[in-house]
Design a protein around this motif. Structure first.
Motif, mmCIF file in Angstrom:
data_model
loop_
_atom_site.group_PDB
_atom_site.id
_atom_site.type_symbol
_atom_site.label_atom_id
_atom_site.label_comp_id
_atom_site.label_asym_id
_atom_site.label_seq_id
_atom_site.Cartn_x
_atom_site.Cartn_y
_atom_site.Cartn_z
ATOM 1 N N GLU A 1 0.712 -1.350 -0.656
ATOM 2 C CA GLU A 1 -0.109 -0.278 -0.048
ATOM 3 C C GLU A 1 1.219 1.495 -0.220
ATOM 4 O O GLU A 1 0.601 2.404 -0.479
ATOM 5 N N ALA A 2 1.905 1.258 1.353
ATOM 6 C CA ALA A 2 3.169 2.520 1.470
ATOM 7 C C ALA A 2 3.910 2.443 -0.428
ATOM 8 O O ALA A 2 3.730 3.824 -0.749
ATOM 9 N N GLN A 3 3.672 1.755 -1.224
ATOM 10 C CA GLN A 3 4.414 2.280 -2.408
ATOM 11 C C GLN A 3 3.546 2.162 -3.030
ATOM 12 O O GLN A 3 3.697 3.374 -4.226
ATOM 13 N N MET A 4 2.181 2.257 -3.558
ATOM 14 C CA MET A 4 1.035 2.657 -4.662
ATOM 15 C C MET A 4 0.612 4.344 -3.942
ATOM 16 O O MET A 4 1.158 4.697 -5.110
ATOM 17 N N LEU A 5 0.936 4.876 -2.573
ATOM 18 C CA LEU A 5 0.365 5.306 -1.909
ATOM 19 C C LEU A 5 1.551 6.048 -2.675
ATOM 20 O O LEU A 5 1.718 7.404 -3.175
ATOM 21 N N LYS A 6 2.667 6.295 -2.500
ATOM 22 C CA LYS A 6 4.248 6.742 -2.865
ATOM 23 C C LYS A 6 3.724 7.519 -4.279
ATOM 24 O O LYS A 6 4.122 8.359 -4.607
ATOM 25 N N GLU A 7 3.960 6.253 -5.070
ATOM 26 C CA GLU A 7 3.738 6.485 -6.317
ATOM 27 C C GLU A 7 2.463 7.574 -6.654
ATOM 28 O O GLU A 7 2.841 8.243 -8.119
ATOM 29 N N TYR A 8 1.453 7.250 -6.390
ATOM 30 C CA TYR A 8 0.506 8.935 -6.314
ATOM 31 C C TYR A 8 0.887 10.179 -5.970
ATOM 32 O O TYR A 8 0.941 10.908 -6.720
ATOM 33 N N ALA A 9 2.036 9.515 -4.891
ATOM 34 C CA ALA A 9 1.973 11.468 -4.151
ATOM 35 C C ALA A 9 2.756 12.018 -5.017
ATOM 36 O O ALA A 9 3.230 13.638 -4.687
ATOM 37 N N CYS A 10 3.882 11.350 -6.053
ATOM 38 C CA CYS A 10 4.495 11.851 -6.896
ATOM 39 C C CYS A 10 4.658 11.475 -8.183
ATOM 40 O O CYS A 10 5.287 10.385 -8.606
ATOM 41 N N LEU A 11 3.285 12.210 -8.754
ATOM 42 C CA LEU A 11 3.046 11.537 -9.839
ATOM 43 C C LEU A 11 4.169 12.485 -10.678
ATOM 44 O O LEU A 11 4.926 13.241 -10.288
ATOM 45 N N SER A 12 3.924 12.444 -12.019
ATOM 46 C CA SER A 12 5.494 13.276 -13.312
ATOM 47 C C SER A 12 3.990 14.099 -13.926
ATOM 48 O O SER A 12 2.877 13.534 -14.271
ATOM 49 N N GLY A 13 5.064 14.971 -14.312
ATOM 50 C CA GLY A 13 3.887 15.369 -15.148
ATOM 51 C C GLY A 13 3.829 15.323 -17.040
ATOM 52 O O GLY A 13 4.246 14.303 -17.039
ATOM 53 N N PHE A 14 2.920 15.487 -17.625
ATOM 54 C CA PHE A 14 2.121 15.074 -19.098
ATOM 55 C C PHE A 14 3.639 15.869 -19.427
ATOM 56 O O PHE A 14 3.825 17.537 -19.158
ATOM 57 N N PRO A 15 4.498 14.915 -20.518
ATOM 58 C CA PRO A 15 5.237 15.599 -21.069
ATOM 59 C C PRO A 15 5.751 17.215 -21.707
ATOM 60 O O PRO A 15 6.649 17.966 -21.168
ATOM 61 N N GLU A 16 4.257 17.569 -21.929
ATOM 62 C CA GLU A 16 4.775 18.652 -22.687
ATOM 63 C C GLU A 16 4.060 20.035 -22.201
ATOM 64 O O GLU A 16 4.746 20.864 -22.184
ATOM 65 N N ASN A 17 3.701 19.741 -20.462
ATOM 66 C CA ASN A 17 2.736 20.511 -19.831
ATOM 67 C C ASN A 17 3.841 21.595 -19.708
ATOM 68 O O ASN A 17 4.454 22.537 -19.575
ATOM 69 N N LEU A 18 5.279 20.931 -18.703
ATOM 70 C CA LEU A 18 6.661 21.999 -17.978
ATOM 71 C C LEU A 18 6.380 23.060 -19.245
ATOM 72 O O LEU A 18 6.175 24.394 -18.808
ATOM 73 N N GLY A 19 6.623 23.016 -20.168
ATOM 74 C CA GLY A 19 6.835 23.799 -21.252
ATOM 75 C C GLY A 19 5.658 24.300 -21.127
ATOM 76 O O GLY A 19 5.796 26.249 -21.888
ATOM 77 N N ALA A 20 4.747 24.072 -21.618
ATOM 78 C CA ALA A 20 3.413 25.071 -21.941
ATOM 79 C C ALA A 20 3.278 25.616 -21.132
ATOM 80 O O ALA A 20 2.467 26.694 -21.340
ATOM 81 N N LEU A 21 3.038 25.681 -19.953
ATOM 82 C CA LEU A 21 2.506 26.062 -18.611
ATOM 83 C C LEU A 21 4.369 27.509 -18.323
ATOM 84 O O LEU A 21 3.340 28.755 -18.471
ATOM 85 N N LYS A 22 5.349 26.973 -19.044
ATOM 86 C CA LYS A 22 6.065 28.682 -18.713
ATOM 87 C C LYS A 22 6.178 28.936 -19.771
ATOM 88 O O LYS A 22 6.038 30.518 -20.095
ATOM 89 N N ARG A 23 5.432 28.497 -21.484
ATOM 90 C CA ARG A 23 5.275 29.938 -21.918
ATOM 91 C C ARG A 23 3.356 31.353 -22.098
ATOM 92 O O ARG A 23 3.523 31.621 -22.417
ATOM 93 N N LEU A 24 2.726 30.195 -21.336
ATOM 94 C CA LEU A 24 1.758 31.037 -20.708
ATOM 95 C C LEU A 24 1.678 32.156 -19.881
ATOM 96 O O LEU A 24 1.915 33.054 -20.221
ATOM 97 N N ARG A 25 2.786 32.091 -18.814
ATOM 98 C CA ARG A 25 3.365 32.692 -18.116
ATOM 99 C C ARG A 25 4.143 33.832 -19.000
ATOM 100 O O ARG A 25 4.315 35.151 -18.317
ATOM 101 N N ARG A 26 4.886 33.691 -19.150
ATOM 102 C CA ARG A 26 5.826 34.338 -20.689
ATOM 103 C C ARG A 26 5.164 35.235 -20.687
ATOM 104 O O ARG A 26 5.359 36.727 -21.379
ATOM 105 N N ALA A 27 3.768 34.622 -21.507
ATOM 106 C CA ALA A 27 2.700 35.885 -22.583
ATOM 107 C C ALA A 27 2.024 36.628 -20.454
ATOM 108 O O ALA A 27 1.023 37.159 -21.424
ATOM 109 N N GLY A 28 2.514 36.575 -19.581
ATOM 110 C CA GLY A 28 2.251 37.952 -18.202
ATOM 111 C C GLY A 28 0.226 36.782 -18.381
ATOM 112 O O GLY A 28 -0.096 37.825 -16.948
#
Lengths: 233, 233
Positions: free
Chosen positions: A88-115
């Motif tokens: 259970e602890a292993q499953m929950l740890k996996e859920y606690a520390c999820l990955s982002g989808f691959p393109e998300n970080l770049g997209a978020l940064k572009r939205l921020r740069r657009a103000g």
């Protein structure tokens, strides 16, 4: 369409890939991992709705992390899988520390740069969101990380969606609400947001007599939508 | 335990076998019938909760029959099944005229003979319930056939469960609420009813921090429960 002055994201399934737990589940329970992950997610959402619908005053509210544990235990029981403490602890740890989808970080940064001010509006409780944002390398990108914990009502309750306009001090129609869960995009549309459904799985739209303002396959399509709405990103 | 002075039943899945549609679905869509029936049922329930949670004032309410059609169309789309008008009509007719579970009619008659007023409290709209009760040969057995349509809020909303005590003019604790859906038995327990979960499928209890007052496998176990509670049936 209204001018977009801020963008608010759902967290689980939208920013963070909840089905990333499937691989771990499959490793722990060969041949049953996908069923476990799906039933876990289904019950997690069911329990939020049952509790909020039963008590509009929040009397049945329980934080999302605790509901996540309840749902995992139910799903394991239902599938006849033995979930000892370590597993259970292993499953929950996996859920606690999820990955982002691959393109998300770049997209978020572009939205921020657009103000555009950015936010999260999630069923997750604050501690979960804090860990998840850091795990996904998204720390510092959001002006507001909003949890329904503040109102003890889960989506699609109006009190939950009201957190966005209140924090950003903008009308809902001037906030773009983004979710990969069609029901969540529909709920936000009902509330009055401009909305975008990230339909990663290519599913049909939910039949709720309401349509998200825009739809696309991933976060790059969201950037195109924002550009078409008049904000160059 | 409180004295039981009336018995109120959930309808779909409890009195009427909703998965009876699976056979017809399997006939129409060989190899996909079970998946279609399950997804149909899942979305039907999802849509009730999403609509009620989004609008406590009933503004997003849509009658259960219409939601049932929406859910069927979604499920067919999602599974890539072509649902032409004739096929849809066949599926809906199957749903409109469900069978009761085999032991139900006898059990209802025994409860009535014991002097207990009986009722239905269902998400179904009145027209649906009327047809279903007649189809299952249960006409004349119920003192009150209550539909959440009267309050435009689906279960687990308190307004829905409030229909029982109001109609029977009894406190909820003196009414035995019976459902084969564990979440519904839990919702009714939260509301204050004495409750019985008919766990036909042998599933684990939902993890909602509340337990139905009693649990059994079928309606005969309900008769034993009622007898143990002091009403000879």
């Amino acid at each position: 369409m209204n001018k977009i002055r801020a963008v608010v994201f759902d967290a689980y399934g939208t920013l963070f890939d909840v089905y990333a737990v499937t691989a771990r589940a499959e490793q722990l329970f060969p041949g049953k991992g996908e069923a476990l992950a799906l039933l876990w997610r289904e019950r997690q959402i069911d329990y939020t709705r049952l509790r909020s619908l039963a008590a509009p005053d929040g009397a049945r509210y329980k934080p999302f992390w605790d509901i996540t544990i309840d749902a995992l235990r139910y799903a394991a029981d239902r599938l006849g899988l033995k979930l000892d403490d370590a597993t259970e602890a292993q499953m929950l740890k996996e859920y606690a520390c999820l990955s982002g989808f691959p393109e998300n970080l770049g997209a978020l940064k572009r939205l921020r740069r657009a103000g555009l001010p950015l936010g999260i509006l999630s069923n997750g409780n604050p501690q979960m969101l804090d860990i998840a944002v850091k795990s996904a390398g998204m720390h510092g990108l959001f002006d507001h990380v909003l949890s329904v914990d503040a109102v003890r009502q889960y989506k699609t309750a109006p009190a939950a969606y009201a957190l966005g306009p209140r924090a950003f001090e903008l009308p809902a129609a001037e906030i773009l609400f983004v979710s990969s869960n069609c029901w969540d995009a529909c709920g936000a549309t009902w509330y009055g947001y401009t909305t975008f459904w990230i339909n990663r799985a290519g599913h049909p739209a939910e039949r709720l007599d309401v349509a998200p303002t825009g739809t696309g396959h991933d976060m790059n399509d969201l950037l195109d939508f924002v550009t078409a709405a008049g904000v160059a990103v």
